[in-house]
Scaffold this motif. Sequence first.
Motif, PDB file in Angstrom:
ATOM      1  N   ALA A 194      -3.875   1.272 -10.638  1.00 15.29           N
ATOM      2  CA  ALA A 194      -4.651   0.575  -9.615  1.00 15.29           C
ATOM      3  C   ALA A 194      -4.201   0.967  -8.213  1.00 15.29           C
ATOM      4  N   GLU A 195      -2.887   1.139  -8.030  1.00 17.21           N
ATOM      5  CA  GLU A 195      -2.369   1.568  -6.723  1.00 17.21           C
ATOM      6  C   GLU A 195      -2.843   2.979  -6.395  1.00 17.21           C
ATOM      7  N   ALA A 196      -2.903   3.846  -7.409  1.00 18.05           N
ATOM      8  CA  ALA A 196      -3.374   5.213  -7.179  1.00 18.05           C
ATOM      9  C   ALA A 196      -4.845   5.228  -6.792  1.00 18.05           C
ATOM     10  N   VAL A 197      -5.647   4.427  -7.469  1.00 21.48           N
ATOM     11  CA  VAL A 197      -7.072   4.345  -7.140  1.00 21.48           C
ATOM     12  C   VAL A 197      -7.251   3.802  -5.730  1.00 21.48           C
ATOM     13  N   ARG A 198      -6.455   2.812  -5.364  1.00 21.14           N
ATOM     14  CA  ARG A 198      -6.523   2.247  -4.014  1.00 21.14           C
ATOM     15  C   ARG A 198      -6.181   3.305  -2.968  1.00 21.14           C
ATOM     16  N   PHE A 199      -5.185   4.135  -3.261  1.00 19.79           N
ATOM     17  CA  PHE A 199      -4.812   5.200  -2.336  1.00 19.79           C
ATOM     18  C   PHE A 199      -5.954   6.206  -2.169  1.00 19.79           C
ATOM     19  N   ILE A 200      -6.565   6.604  -3.261  1.00 17.15           N
ATOM     20  CA  ILE A 200      -7.667   7.568  -3.199  1.00 17.15           C
ATOM     21  C   ILE A 200      -8.817   7.004  -2.372  1.00 17.15           C
ATOM     22  N   SER A 201      -9.125   5.734  -2.602  1.00 11.35           N
ATOM     23  CA  SER A 201     -10.208   5.100  -1.852  1.00 11.35           C
ATOM     24  C   SER A 201      -9.923   5.081  -0.362  1.00 11.35           C
ATOM     25  N   LEU A 260      -8.839   9.756 -12.746  1.00  9.18           N
ATOM     26  CA  LEU A 260      -9.871  10.783 -12.851  1.00  9.18           C
ATOM     27  C   LEU A 260     -11.252  10.211 -12.548  1.00  9.18           C
ATOM     28  N   GLN A 261     -11.482   8.965 -12.986  1.00 11.44           N
ATOM     29  CA  GLN A 261     -12.767   8.334 -12.716  1.00 11.44           C
ATOM     30  C   GLN A 261     -12.939   8.061 -11.230  1.00 11.44           C
ATOM     31  N   ALA A 262     -11.850   7.670 -10.559  1.00 18.25           N
ATOM     32  CA  ALA A 262     -11.922   7.447  -9.113  1.00 18.25           C
ATOM     33  C   ALA A 262     -12.285   8.731  -8.384  1.00 18.25           C
ATOM     34  N   LEU A 263     -11.711   9.851  -8.808  1.00 18.19           N
ATOM     35  CA  LEU A 263     -12.068  11.132  -8.185  1.00 18.19           C
ATOM     36  C   LEU A 263     -13.555  11.425  -8.366  1.00 18.19           C
ATOM     37  N   ALA A 264     -14.074  11.096  -9.539  1.00 23.44           N
ATOM     38  CA  ALA A 264     -15.500  11.320  -9.785  1.00 23.44           C
ATOM     39  C   ALA A 264     -16.344  10.361  -8.961  1.00 23.44           C
ATOM     40  N   ASP A 265     -15.945   9.099  -8.918  1.00 24.72           N
ATOM     41  CA  ASP A 265     -16.726   8.100  -8.195  1.00 24.72           C
ATOM     42  C   ASP A 265     -16.834   8.417  -6.710  1.00 24.72           C
ATOM     43  N   TYR A 266     -15.771   8.944  -6.143  1.00 28.16           N
ATOM     44  CA  TYR A 266     -15.769   9.275  -4.714  1.00 28.16           C
ATOM     45  C   TYR A 266     -16.159  10.743  -4.455  1.00 28.16           C
ATOM     46  N   ARG A 267     -16.682  11.394  -5.477  1.00 22.57           N
ATOM     47  CA  ARG A 267     -17.167  12.770  -5.382  1.00 22.57           C
ATOM     48  C   ARG A 267     -16.075  13.720  -4.872  1.00 22.57           C
ATOM     49  N   LEU A 268     -14.905  13.525  -5.432  1.00 27.47           N
ATOM     50  CA  LEU A 268     -13.754  14.343  -5.047  1.00 27.47           C
ATOM     51  C   LEU A 268     -13.291  15.271  -6.168  1.00 27.47           C
ATOM     52  N   ALA A 269     -13.911  15.174  -7.341  1.00 28.30           N
ATOM     53  CA  ALA A 269     -13.424  15.948  -8.483  1.00 28.30           C
ATOM     54  C   ALA A 269     -13.480  17.448  -8.210  1.00 28.30           C
ATOM     55  N   ASP A 270     -14.515  17.900  -7.492  1.00 28.07           N
ATOM     56  CA  ASP A 270     -14.622  19.330  -7.225  1.00 28.07           C
ATOM     57  C   ASP A 270     -13.842  19.747  -5.993  1.00 28.07           C
ATOM     58  N   LYS A 271     -13.107  18.814  -5.417  1.00 26.72           N
ATOM     59  CA  LYS A 271     -12.280  19.105  -4.250  1.00 26.72           C
ATOM     60  C   LYS A 271     -10.806  18.788  -4.513  1.00 26.72           C
ATOM     61  N   THR A 272     -10.470  18.570  -5.791  1.00 27.76           N
ATOM     62  CA  THR A 272      -9.122  18.122  -6.134  1.00 27.76           C
ATOM     63  C   THR A 272      -8.556  18.921  -7.300  1.00 27.76           C
ATOM     64  N   VAL A 273      -7.382  19.480  -7.106  1.00 31.79           N
ATOM     65  CA  VAL A 273      -6.637  20.122  -8.183  1.00 31.79           C
ATOM     66  C   VAL A 273      -5.808  19.057  -8.887  1.00 31.79           C
ATOM     67  N   VAL A 274      -5.928  18.969 -10.200  1.00 26.78           N
ATOM     68  CA  VAL A 274      -5.199  17.977 -10.992  1.00 26.78           C
ATOM     69  C   VAL A 274      -4.219  18.707 -11.902  1.00 26.78           C
ATOM     70  N   LEU A 275      -2.962  18.264 -11.884  1.00 25.49           N
ATOM     71  CA  LEU A 275      -1.928  18.822 -12.759  1.00 25.49           C
ATOM     72  C   LEU A 275      -1.315  17.680 -13.556  1.00 25.49           C
ATOM     73  N   PHE A 276      -1.075  17.931 -14.835  1.00 22.52           N
ATOM     74  CA  PHE A 276      -0.507  16.917 -15.723  1.00 22.52           C
ATOM     75  C   PHE A 276       0.642  17.535 -16.503  1.00 22.52           C
ATOM     76  N   THR A 277       1.822  16.888 -16.461  1.00 26.04           N
ATOM     77  CA  THR A 277       2.983  17.397 -17.199  1.00 26.04           C
ATOM     78  C   THR A 277       3.935  16.240 -17.489  1.00 26.04           C
ATOM     79  N   SER A 278       5.121  16.574 -18.032  1.00 28.38           N
ATOM     80  CA  SER A 278       6.171  15.569 -18.251  1.00 28.38           C
ATOM     81  C   SER A 278       7.513  16.161 -17.872  1.00 28.38           C
ATOM     82  N   ASP A 279       8.535  15.305 -17.824  1.00 30.33           N
ATOM     83  CA  ASP A 279       9.831  15.736 -17.291  1.00 30.33           C
ATOM     84  C   ASP A 279      10.792  16.259 -18.342  1.00 30.33           C
ATOM     85  N   ASN A 280      10.543  15.978 -19.603  1.00 31.86           N
ATOM     86  CA  ASN A 280      11.337  16.499 -20.726  1.00 31.86           C
ATOM     87  C   ASN A 280      10.618  16.161 -22.009  1.00 31.86           C
TER      88      ASN A 280
END
Length: 600
Positions: A194-201, A260-280
Amino acid sequence: MVWATVLLASGSVSAGEERQLFNVVLFVIDDLGQRDLGCYGSTFYRTPHIDRLAREGIRFTDFYAVCPVCSPTRVSILTGQYPQRWNITDWIPGRKDQPDQRLQRPSIRTELPLEAVTIAEVLKRRGYVTAHIGKWHLGGKGFGPKEQGFDINVAGDETGTPRSYFAPFRNKGGVMPGLEEAPEGEYLTDRLAAEAVRFISAHKDRPFFLYLPHYAVHTPLRAPAERIRRYPNQPRPGTQSNPVYAAMVESMDDAVGQVLQALADYRLADKTVVLFTSDNGGLATREGGPTGATYNGPLRAGKGFLYEGGVRVPLIIRWPGRGKPGTTCAEVACSNDLFDTILDAAGGRQPPDPPTDGRSLFPLLDGKPLSERAIYWHYPHYANQGSRPGGAIRRGRYKLVEDYETGRHELYDLSRDLSEEKNLATEQPDLVRQLASELEKWRQQVDARMPRPNPQYRPHPPDANGTITLPARTALIHGQQWRFEPLPHQESLGHWVQTGDSASWDFTAIQPGRFRLELVYGCHSNAAGASVEVSLDSWRQQHTLQATAGTHDYQPHVVGELKVDQPGRHTLTLKLVRPPSRPLVELRSIVLRPVKDGGR
């Protein structure tokens, strides 16, 4: 939104090429195993949102964390440099030395120094608004996210585990930053989403960098009850079957989906590079419960170990307009590479950007191969999960693992042996020498600190009854194929395939005496009849293995009596004389029980 194009003079894209500046969202999940995702083969955990991200992007099969525990990998992600350069080689503050350690760990820094230049600082100079939402674990007051280039910090402090997974997000040590107010019972993973979505908004009209290192799926294993009930409560050793961990993975996946849905809702998906990983790698030992938190098979071991289960992690990159969606990349890469990759999303490398040990993965998205290079590990510590100090190098298809206690080397061909079953060290000694030399040169280059002999070393003293127990996890392996199996249902010495393999244990005798020696092992009926030799000083005794109810049915078997002539440190050795027809034997421990005069 304020967008710009830049004329790139350097970096991995062609000189003179104009390219749009992208937003960047970087997910780093804590203790997530590569095989914990559906897109990497899991059939138990539910990860539909991450699986969709993989279908829309590029999934890397041979991506590595540069450390089998958290803090050092986070250093590498934020700085693009091996954490050895900053003397952060263990989780902060690290496990204290204990008397049963042969070696004493080198001291480590307990914070990322302010002179380190982070990716957030570089992007902030380029006009990005930067947010850290989640786990920091790289220093306390004065060394937090805001001192390292982040405009916003939510939940990040010096702690390595959440103060609480459920609101209120506090404990005796304090409250998680930015989470002072929360409805009773709110789940941390949901709140961070929720905090991440708030930041994107709030920042959708300017370039942003969102670093979202979730506390999940780190212990303590906690999840909402309604999510736990979705999974059968029948955890089985050696499988992905822990319902609480599964609920944590599902919650994490839902949180990723919200962003990811927030990026789509704000029409940012095609303007955003998304990376997903873990630390170990995933936590597969008893620290995660009686059956472990997860199971990393076919990868060997898990968190804390330099084997594939401890360091091979997921990486998914969704880069608008680049790469064929749903493809995989088998290029060997590591967490150092994320810094330069993110720089390419923000216009490429430009002076005075700091030097890094990584390189951008951007060309791989278009199928352009990168030149071969080695990647390295240096973990001079005893891990909570049971591993011992060591180092490793991977070059091409080969991986060398070095034991710092004995200098023993293991060599694996990962193209044919993903599970690291067959040690090729004796078959390819020239390659072992070459890779070991390269690993040593790298340690010198990054000023890696080595462990030293422990002056307080006091191995395996007797308990209150005088009994001395030598567990499999403390054995020094001297052969080629014997190995410690760290999973909770094993915790044993296994892989009995090579004649002459041996292991030894140091122990401390308080006084002279006679002992009855027992081998505690499990032996399948197809492996019965093999034989081992146990020796202590001039005493030697052979033992023929007897069948138990199964490989994991550990039963004591008396070998004979021996005499310890004087107090002090002694070394007991176990040698495989005749291997079983099938390697279905596991030794859990050796026990020396005192024999009283006049009776047993």
